[in-house]
Design a protein around this motif. Sequence first.
Motif, PDB file in Angstrom:
ATOM      1  N   MET A 131       0.834  -1.207   0.000  1.00 25.23           N
ATOM      2  CA  MET A 131       0.000   0.000   0.000  1.00 25.23           C
ATOM      3  C   MET A 131       0.870   1.260   0.000  1.00 25.23           C
ATOM      4  N   VAL A 132       1.951   1.224   0.789  1.00 25.93           N
ATOM      5  CA  VAL A 132       2.872   2.372   0.837  1.00 25.93           C
ATOM      6  C   VAL A 132       3.536   2.561  -0.518  1.00 25.93           C
ATOM      7  N   TYR A 133       3.960   1.460  -1.126  1.00 24.57           N
ATOM      8  CA  TYR A 133       4.635   1.505  -2.431  1.00 24.57           C
ATOM      9  C   TYR A 133       3.737   2.143  -3.487  1.00 24.57           C
ATOM     10  N   LYS A 134       2.464   1.743  -3.509  1.00 24.06           N
ATOM     11  CA  LYS A 134       1.562   2.164  -4.582  1.00 24.06           C
ATOM     12  C   LYS A 134       0.916   3.524  -4.330  1.00 24.06           C
ATOM     13  N   TYR A 135       0.551   3.797  -3.062  1.00 22.30           N
ATOM     14  CA  TYR A 135      -0.290   4.953  -2.817  1.00 22.30           C
ATOM     15  C   TYR A 135       0.371   6.073  -2.012  1.00 22.30           C
ATOM     16  N   VAL A 136       1.434   5.756  -1.290  1.00 24.00           N
ATOM     17  CA  VAL A 136       2.103   6.785  -0.484  1.00 24.00           C
ATOM     18  C   VAL A 136       3.352   7.282  -1.202  1.00 24.00           C
ATOM     19  N   ASP A 137       4.249   6.362  -1.519  1.00 24.23           N
ATOM     20  CA  ASP A 137       5.472   6.744  -2.220  1.00 24.23           C
ATOM     21  C   ASP A 137       5.233   7.001  -3.702  1.00 24.23           C
ATOM     22  N   ALA A 138       4.150   6.386  -4.223  1.00 23.45           N
ATOM     23  CA  ALA A 138       3.850   6.491  -5.670  1.00 23.45           C
ATOM     24  C   ALA A 138       5.080   6.134  -6.495  1.00 23.45           C
ATOM     25  N   SER A 139       5.680   4.997  -6.121  1.00 26.70           N
ATOM     26  CA  SER A 139       6.908   4.562  -6.792  1.00 26.70           C
ATOM     27  C   SER A 139       6.626   4.154  -8.234  1.00 26.70           C
ATOM     28  N   PRO A 140       7.644   4.240  -9.076  1.00 21.99           N
ATOM     29  CA  PRO A 140       7.465   3.804 -10.468  1.00 21.99           C
ATOM     30  C   PRO A 140       7.062   2.339 -10.539  1.00 21.99           C
ATOM     31  N   LEU A 141       6.274   2.017 -11.525  1.00 21.97           N
ATOM     32  CA  LEU A 141       5.779   0.655 -11.683  1.00 21.97           C
ATOM     33  C   LEU A 141       6.938  -0.317 -11.867  1.00 21.97           C
ATOM     34  N   GLU A 142       6.987  -1.338 -11.025  1.00 24.81           N
ATOM     35  CA  GLU A 142       8.029  -2.361 -11.109  1.00 24.81           C
ATOM     36  C   GLU A 142       7.358  -3.728 -10.986  1.00 24.81           C
ATOM     37  N   ALA A 143       7.112  -4.363 -12.110  1.00 19.43           N
ATOM     38  CA  ALA A 143       6.327  -5.597 -12.147  1.00 19.43           C
ATOM     39  C   ALA A 143       7.118  -6.837 -11.771  1.00 19.43           C
ATOM     40  N   THR A 144       8.407  -6.694 -11.496  1.00 21.73           N
ATOM     41  CA  THR A 144       9.226  -7.866 -11.163  1.00 21.73           C
ATOM     42  C   THR A 144       9.679  -7.863  -9.707  1.00 21.73           C
ATOM     43  N   ARG A 145       9.120  -7.003  -8.902  1.00 20.42           N
ATOM     44  CA  ARG A 145       9.580  -6.882  -7.521  1.00 20.42           C
ATOM     45  C   ARG A 145       9.023  -7.965  -6.597  1.00 20.42           C
ATOM     46  N   TYR A 146       7.961  -8.628  -6.989  1.00 21.27           N
ATOM     47  CA  TYR A 146       7.233  -9.520  -6.080  1.00 21.27           C
ATOM     48  C   TYR A 146       8.056 -10.743  -5.665  1.00 21.27           C
ATOM     49  N   TYR A 147       8.720 -11.356  -6.615  1.00 19.42           N
ATOM     50  CA  TYR A 147       9.480 -12.568  -6.298  1.00 19.42           C
ATOM     51  C   TYR A 147      10.627 -12.286  -5.326  1.00 19.42           C
ATOM     52  N   PRO A 148      11.464 -11.279  -5.568  1.00 20.01           N
ATOM     53  CA  PRO A 148      12.535 -10.992  -4.592  1.00 20.01           C
ATOM     54  C   PRO A 148      11.989 -10.646  -3.207  1.00 20.01           C
ATOM     55  N   GLU A 149      10.854  -9.947  -3.151  1.00 17.13           N
ATOM     56  CA  GLU A 149      10.258  -9.604  -1.863  1.00 17.13           C
ATOM     57  C   GLU A 149       9.818 -10.861  -1.122  1.00 17.13           C
TER      58      GLU A 149
END
Length: 221
Positions: A131-149
């Motif tokens: 939620m912070v990534y998408k709505y607070v920081d408004a970080s650039p779209l990174e569609a490959t971050r899920y697996y490393p996380e």
Amino acid sequence: MAKSAVLKSSIARKVTMALSGLFLIVFLAQHFFINSLSVFGPDAFNEVSHFMGYNPLVQYIVQPILIFAVVFHFIMGFVLDFQNRSSRPIAYAKYNGAVSASWASRNMIISGSVVLAFIALHLYDFWFPEMVYKYVDASPLEATRYYPELVHKFVSPVRTGLYCLSFVLLALHLWHGFNSSFQSVGFNNKYSKSLHTLGYAFAIVVPVGFIFIALFHHFNH
């Protein structure tokens, strides 16, 4: 009349709790399917996770319903447990619950409390950062971050151990809860035996599957 109203209220609570539990079982199966993709590599897991994370139907309709179902299910669990205890104001001199009921059925509130604590940790680990990534920081779209996380969460042996323990208790919770839910909603026909078998299989296969995923990433990071 008052006793009848209390009985109806109690039945209504059990039915609504059962329905919320069945809904959560569907979510658990879906969650297991997505996580299992990570065992085969990052590509499919990232793709499906990204779809779920940015699909408006999932984010703005299914997700709020899911959060409500989790809160409602556990609140009703505590309410019903308190109600059952209050209905026997005088404790038995000696009670051997194992004679007539399994450990899982006698300790649903314990296993449920641990599962609730795990859900809170899971939200802290994944949902809040998302939620912070998408709505607070408004970080650039990174569609490959899920697996490393995901993999990063299983580096710690302590965290991995607690994760596995939580799913052992979830298995015990599901062992009784799955079939109890169908009984509460009055599902009793020629298919009941097969449904009970399916419920027991689900209570074993899915939690063991989650444990396998955790151990797989822990030993292969």
